[in-house]
Enzyme design. Sequence first.
Site, PDB file in Angstrom:
ATOM      1  N   MET A   7      -9.415   7.982  -1.078  1.00 36.09           N
ATOM      2  CA  MET A   7     -10.191   8.492  -0.044  1.00 36.09           C
ATOM      3  C   MET A   7     -10.629   9.850  -0.424  1.00 36.09           C
ATOM      4  SD  MET A   7      -7.946   7.495   3.173  1.00 36.09           S
ATOM      5  CE  MET A   7      -7.116   5.724   3.150  1.00 36.09           C
TER       6      MET A   7
ATOM      7  N   ASP B 226      -6.913  -6.102   4.770  1.00 33.36           N
ATOM      8  CA  ASP B 226      -6.023  -4.888   4.492  1.00 33.36           C
ATOM      9  C   ASP B 226      -6.223  -4.065   5.794  1.00 33.36           C
ATOM     10  OD1 ASP B 226      -5.204  -2.268   3.511  1.00 33.36           O
ATOM     11  OD2 ASP B 226      -7.012  -1.908   2.406  1.00 33.36           O
TER      12      ASP B 226
ATOM     13  N   SER C 298       0.911  -1.161   0.036  1.00 39.47           N
ATOM     14  CA  SER C 298      -0.092  -0.244  -0.081  1.00 39.47           C
ATOM     15  C   SER C 298       0.827   1.422  -0.044  1.00 39.47           C
ATOM     16  CB  SER C 298      -0.879   0.132   1.197  1.00 39.47           C
ATOM     17  OG  SER C 298      -1.358   1.369   1.526  1.00 39.47           O
TER      18      SER C 298
ATOM     19  N   MET D  46     -12.252   4.412  -1.314  1.00 38.29           N
ATOM     20  CA  MET D  46     -12.903   4.419  -0.170  1.00 38.29           C
ATOM     21  C   MET D  46     -13.593   5.916  -0.506  1.00 38.29           C
ATOM     22  SD  MET D  46      -9.957   3.288   2.365  1.00 38.29           S
ATOM     23  CE  MET D  46      -8.983   3.209   0.916  1.00 38.29           C
TER      24      MET D  46
ATOM     25  N   HIS E 112      -8.134   0.556  -4.433  1.00 36.96           N
ATOM     26  CA  HIS E 112      -9.106   0.639  -3.181  1.00 36.96           C
ATOM     27  C   HIS E 112      -9.899   1.811  -3.022  1.00 36.96           C
ATOM     28  CE1 HIS E 112      -9.658  -0.078   1.459  1.00 36.96           C
ATOM     29  NE2 HIS E 112     -10.816  -0.182   0.795  1.00 36.96           N
TER      30      HIS E 112
ATOM     31  N   HIS F 293      -0.881  -1.249  -4.225  1.00 38.36           N
ATOM     32  CA  HIS F 293      -2.319  -1.215  -3.659  1.00 38.36           C
ATOM     33  C   HIS F 293      -2.637   0.473  -3.422  1.00 38.36           C
ATOM     34  CE1 HIS F 293      -5.984  -2.230  -1.088  1.00 38.36           C
ATOM     35  NE2 HIS F 293      -5.186  -1.034  -0.302  1.00 38.36           N
TER      36      HIS F 293
ATOM     37  N   MET G 217     -11.519  -5.392   5.417  1.00 33.90           N
ATOM     38  CA  MET G 217     -10.784  -4.386   6.302  1.00 33.90           C
ATOM     39  C   MET G 217     -10.682  -5.143   7.512  1.00 33.90           C
ATOM     40  SD  MET G 217     -10.275  -2.052   4.109  1.00 33.90           S
ATOM     41  CE  MET G 217      -9.466  -1.067   5.218  1.00 33.90           C
TER      42      MET G 217
ATOM     43  N   ASP H 205      -4.757   3.522  -2.460  1.00 36.47           N
ATOM     44  CA  ASP H 205      -5.809   3.846  -1.351  1.00 36.47           C
ATOM     45  C   ASP H 205      -6.399   5.121  -1.744  1.00 36.47           C
ATOM     46  OD1 ASP H 205      -5.897   1.688   0.481  1.00 36.47           O
ATOM     47  OD2 ASP H 205      -4.076   2.042   1.274  1.00 36.47           O
TER      48      ASP H 205
END
Length: 226
Positions: free
Chosen positions: A36, A174, A7, A67, A65, A32, A136, A34
């Site tokens: 957000m 994760d 990540s 979010m 991913h 990975h 998660m 992230d």
Amino acid sequence: MIRIAASILSADFARLGEEVKAVTEAGVDWIHLDVMDGHFVPNLTIGPDVVRAVRRHTPLPLDTHLMIEHPERFVEAFAEAGSDYISIHVEVVADVLSVLQRIRELGKHPAVVVNPETPFERAVPFLEHADMLLIMSVHPGFAAQAFIQSTLHKIRSAAEFRARHGLAFLIEVDGGIKVHNAAQVAAAGADVLVSGSGIFATTDYAATIMQMRRQAELAARKAQWT
Ligand code: DX5
Ligand code: ZN
């Protein structure tokens, strides 16, 4: 076979290209990313432009991913930027199935995500339409939080469900995964281990990844025998 996804949330963002190259050369399987939005989670990170930039620095699969609220508005942009897996949270989307189908139409691997407090059952209706279930093991939003032990039973439930129904989705976990707990996550049934600070906060990425893989694979093999 265990896959390790680095990540980049814990990478040095000012040297992101170099960091991505370094973990690629050090032996991770996936990168990975992230994403957000400051609404679904209380933090802001990256968008499609950063995914596109990372794409130029590694041949590895990019695991994006999301979010974010309204992921359906963005899946096309992330697909076009070079994502291979695109994960959406069941908690945030009204029509999960149609977003998964859209990701598939875009030629990418769709995945569903469940938060620590979301029961596994919420993901069940989507598992035959997804290539991966992301469980998660921390509350999404920040790197370097402690692994929530109670999520181990959810990993076991997912692995049992998959075997019982003859499905083939990958199980990704994760949050809070480090060398010292990779074995218990793999033994519970995970196929893909995401690790951010567990890799980037160490000095020798290759040694960390090798140890994590060794611990996880040994534990997964042992769990199969018993
Ligand atoms: C948390 C993110 C994770 C996080 C993992 O919201 O989804 O991917 O970056 O970081 P570590 O491994 O440090 O918990
Ligand atoms: Zn993540």
